[in-house]
Write a protein that holds these residues in place. Structure first.
Motif, mmCIF file in Angstrom:
data_model
loop_
_atom_site.group_PDB
_atom_site.id
_atom_site.type_symbol
_atom_site.label_atom_id
_atom_site.label_comp_id
_atom_site.label_asym_id
_atom_site.label_seq_id
_atom_site.Cartn_x
_atom_site.Cartn_y
_atom_site.Cartn_z
ATOM 1 N N ASN A 1 0.902 -1.304 -0.030
ATOM 2 C CA ASN A 1 -0.040 -0.091 0.109
ATOM 3 C C ASN A 1 0.775 1.161 -0.010
ATOM 4 O OD1 ASN A 1 -2.963 -0.494 -0.027
ATOM 5 N ND2 ASN A 1 -2.695 -1.496 1.873
ATOM 6 N N LYS A 2 2.182 1.181 0.710
ATOM 7 C CA LYS A 2 2.988 2.144 0.376
ATOM 8 C C LYS A 2 3.400 2.539 -1.127
ATOM 9 C CE LYS A 2 5.072 2.097 4.965
ATOM 10 N NZ LYS A 2 6.686 2.046 5.647
ATOM 11 N N TRP A 3 3.556 1.619 -1.567
ATOM 12 C CA TRP A 3 3.755 1.673 -3.067
ATOM 13 C C TRP A 3 2.838 2.215 -3.918
ATOM 14 C CZ3 TRP A 3 6.715 -3.693 -3.784
ATOM 15 C CH2 TRP A 3 8.023 -3.650 -3.151
ATOM 16 N N LEU A 4 1.491 1.552 -3.420
ATOM 17 C CA LEU A 4 0.265 1.975 -4.158
ATOM 18 C C LEU A 4 -0.085 3.412 -3.905
ATOM 19 C CD1 LEU A 4 -1.911 0.579 -6.139
ATOM 20 C CD2 LEU A 4 -3.206 -0.146 -3.982
ATOM 21 N N SER A 5 0.073 3.707 -2.848
ATOM 22 C CA SER A 5 -0.261 5.182 -2.341
ATOM 23 C C SER A 5 0.299 6.458 -3.439
ATOM 24 C CB SER A 5 0.078 5.508 -1.091
ATOM 25 O OG SER A 5 1.401 5.526 -0.748
ATOM 26 N N ALA A 6 1.291 5.860 -4.102
ATOM 27 C CA ALA A 6 1.852 6.924 -5.027
ATOM 28 C C ALA A 6 0.894 7.417 -6.275
ATOM 29 C CB ALA A 6 3.472 6.664 -5.460
ATOM 30 N N VAL A 7 0.211 6.220 -6.404
ATOM 31 C CA VAL A 7 -0.696 6.324 -7.685
ATOM 32 C C VAL A 7 -2.065 6.337 -7.524
ATOM 33 C CG1 VAL A 7 1.125 5.564 -9.119
ATOM 34 C CG2 VAL A 7 -0.175 3.739 -8.357
ATOM 35 N N ALA A 8 -2.463 5.718 -6.174
ATOM 36 C CA ALA A 8 -3.841 5.428 -5.933
ATOM 37 C C ALA A 8 -4.126 5.379 -4.359
ATOM 38 C CB ALA A 8 -4.237 4.335 -6.637
ATOM 39 N N GLU A 9 -5.413 5.060 -4.106
ATOM 40 C CA GLU A 9 -5.581 5.297 -2.698
ATOM 41 C C GLU A 9 -5.476 3.806 -2.287
ATOM 42 O OE1 GLU A 9 -7.027 7.461 -0.429
ATOM 43 O OE2 GLU A 9 -6.875 8.714 -1.935
ATOM 44 N N PRO A 10 -4.932 3.585 -1.042
ATOM 45 C CA PRO A 10 -4.440 2.159 -0.341
ATOM 46 C C PRO A 10 -5.658 1.470 -0.347
ATOM 47 C CG PRO A 10 -3.716 4.135 1.055
ATOM 48 C CD PRO A 10 -4.581 4.656 0.022
ATOM 49 N N TYR A 11 -5.482 0.082 -0.689
ATOM 50 C CA TYR A 11 -6.662 -0.996 -0.680
ATOM 51 C C TYR A 11 -6.400 -1.816 0.391
ATOM 52 C CZ TYR A 11 -9.408 -4.521 -3.199
ATOM 53 O OH TYR A 11 -10.482 -5.114 -3.439
ATOM 54 N N PRO A 12 -7.785 -2.220 0.735
ATOM 55 C CA PRO A 12 -7.823 -3.177 2.016
ATOM 56 C C PRO A 12 -7.428 -4.587 1.596
ATOM 57 C CG PRO A 12 -9.943 -2.504 1.303
ATOM 58 C CD PRO A 12 -9.084 -1.505 0.288
ATOM 59 N N PHE A 13 -6.465 -4.807 1.267
ATOM 60 C CA PHE A 13 -6.182 -6.414 0.701
ATOM 61 C C PHE A 13 -6.662 -7.564 1.618
ATOM 62 C CE2 PHE A 13 -2.994 -3.563 -1.540
ATOM 63 C CZ PHE A 13 -3.310 -4.160 -2.892
ATOM 64 N N LEU A 14 -6.533 -7.166 2.828
ATOM 65 C CA LEU A 14 -6.871 -8.242 3.971
ATOM 66 C C LEU A 14 -8.288 -8.155 4.702
ATOM 67 C CD1 LEU A 14 -3.583 -8.025 6.315
ATOM 68 C CD2 LEU A 14 -4.137 -9.761 4.481
ATOM 69 N N TYR A 15 -9.070 -7.165 4.064
ATOM 70 C CA TYR A 15 -10.454 -7.136 4.316
ATOM 71 C C TYR A 15 -11.255 -7.280 3.235
ATOM 72 C CZ TYR A 15 -7.984 -5.218 8.375
ATOM 73 O OH TYR A 15 -7.019 -5.149 9.456
ATOM 74 N N GLN A 16 -10.999 -7.616 2.188
ATOM 75 C CA GLN A 16 -11.994 -7.901 1.026
ATOM 76 C C GLN A 16 -11.886 -9.539 0.614
ATOM 77 O OE1 GLN A 16 -13.960 -5.905 -0.548
ATOM 78 N NE2 GLN A 16 -13.348 -4.144 0.735
ATOM 79 N N PRO A 17 -13.164 -10.228 0.843
ATOM 80 C CA PRO A 17 -12.915 -11.638 0.600
ATOM 81 C C PRO A 17 -12.045 -12.182 -0.404
ATOM 82 C CG PRO A 17 -15.173 -10.777 1.069
ATOM 83 C CD PRO A 17 -14.211 -9.644 0.884
ATOM 84 N N LEU A 18 -12.064 -11.716 -1.739
ATOM 85 C CA LEU A 18 -11.491 -12.019 -2.990
ATOM 86 C C LEU A 18 -9.946 -12.120 -2.720
ATOM 87 C CD1 LEU A 18 -13.521 -11.140 -5.959
ATOM 88 C CD2 LEU A 18 -13.345 -13.304 -5.093
ATOM 89 N N SER A 19 -9.517 -10.564 -2.493
ATOM 90 C CA SER A 19 -8.091 -10.539 -2.102
ATOM 91 C C SER A 19 -7.567 -11.232 -1.061
ATOM 92 C CB SER A 19 -7.860 -9.073 -2.102
ATOM 93 O OG SER A 19 -8.519 -8.440 -0.925
ATOM 94 N N TRP A 20 -8.340 -11.415 -0.107
ATOM 95 C CA TRP A 20 -7.904 -12.230 1.227
ATOM 96 C C TRP A 20 -7.861 -13.630 0.579
ATOM 97 C CZ3 TRP A 20 -9.521 -16.726 3.848
ATOM 98 C CH2 TRP A 20 -8.959 -16.996 4.991
#
Length: 319
Positions: A161-180
């Motif tokens: 999310n630190k890398w992602l924050s440079a171009v977009a909003e942080p994503y809740p990877f651990l709190y979304q069923p598919l990404s989890w």
């Protein structure tokens, strides 16, 4: 010509004579060091696997710690009726099957692929270095793996999310069923693939090298050699491990689920092993969770028998 005294002829067919008691004693003495080495493993198996089977009776009793297993009142199938009348039971079984089936489909081929790739490496030093790195995660506990996952995918402070924050909003990877689910399967593959490949690497050593030479002379490229020589050469091992894996379909494993789950993904992370911990250990409903455990193991037994039946039709059965 002399006749081997250990053989007898009956109905035109040679038969080996029965071993005498002295022969059995002699063989036992010759193999005594091996029996001694085997004894600790046998004791562990009996003490921690077979003796606890007597506790299955708890599933048919209204168990409490004061009366003990033998004196607790018998209730028959009442625990199973209560279990399957709960609204969450269907979801728990569905989640367990989903995670297990996807885990087998995605994770089972990985050690085979890794073993074949390592087997094709000709630089011995490079092969050893790679093996060391891919074996190492197996020896990490799931607590450590959970910490690594959290440090990578956390919303605040996570590396991704630190890398992602440079171009977009942080994503809740651990709190979304598919990404989890993707993280759950990925961490399991990363942790266990290297160690599981050891069995296939051992099986590959039994493949006759002359088969590769014959295939090469016939014009087979490397892919065709793998397809027609390597994979058939380890097919028995693949089928054996697949049958054993099918028997664990209802057993997702407590450690990975407990260390990676959170309240946001309980709709997919609530499985049998977690239910047994929460209801049995934390709430003390031992009879109910024993019924769930018995159901889980009976389903596993049926699946193993079915998998072996179909494997036998292809002359690859376990028994």
């Amino acid at each position: 010509m002399g006749v081997n005294p250990s053989l007898t002829i009956s109905d035109g067919k040679p038969k080996r004579a029965r071993r005498t008691r002295s022969d059995i004693v002699k063989m036992f003495k010759q193999n005594l060091p091996l029996y001694i080495m085997f004894l600790p493993g046998l004791l562990v198996l009996i003490i921690f696997k077979y003796l606890p089977m007597g506790g299955i009776v708890i599933a048919f009793k209204d168990y409490n710690l004061f009366d003990g297993i033998m004196n607790s009142p018998w209730v028959g199938m009442k625990n199973f009726e209560l279990l399957f009348n709960q609204s969450q039971t269907e979801q728990i079984i569905r989640n367990t099957l989903m995670i297990s089936v996807i885990g087998i489909a995605v994770g089972f081929p990985m050690p085979i692929i890794l073993a074949i790739m390592l087997n094709e490496v000709r630089k011995l030093w490079f092969k050893r270095v790679v093996q060391t790195f891919v074996y190492m995660p197996h020896f990490f506990s799931w607590v450590i793996v959970g910490g690594i996952v959290l440090s990578l995918f956390a919303i605040e402070g996570g590396t991704i999310n630190k890398w992602l924050s440079a171009v977009a909003e942080p994503y809740p990877f651990l709190y979304q069923p598919l990404s989890w689910l993707a993280i759950f399967f990925g961490s399991g593959i990363w942790k266990e693939t290297g160690f599981a490949a050891i069995i296939y690497l051992a099986a590959l050593t039994a493949v006759d090298p002359s088969l590769y030479e014959a295939a090469s002379i016939d014009g087979a490229n490397k892919w065709k050699q793998i397809r027609h020589v390597t994979i058939p050469g380890i097919s028995t091992t693949i089928v054996l491990l697949l049958i054993l894996q099918v028997g664990k379909v209802m057993d997702v494993g407590f450690d990975p689920i407990y260390n990676l789950q959170n309240a946001g993904v309980m709709e997919v992370a609530n499985v049998i092993s977690l239910y047994i911990y929460q209801v049995g250990i934390q709430r003390g409903q031992y009879s109910l969770t024993s019924a769930m455990g018995l159901f889980e193991n009976l389903v596993g037994l049926v699946l193993v028998l079915m998998a072996n039946f179909f494997a036998r039709r292809c002359n690859q059965g376990l028994w």
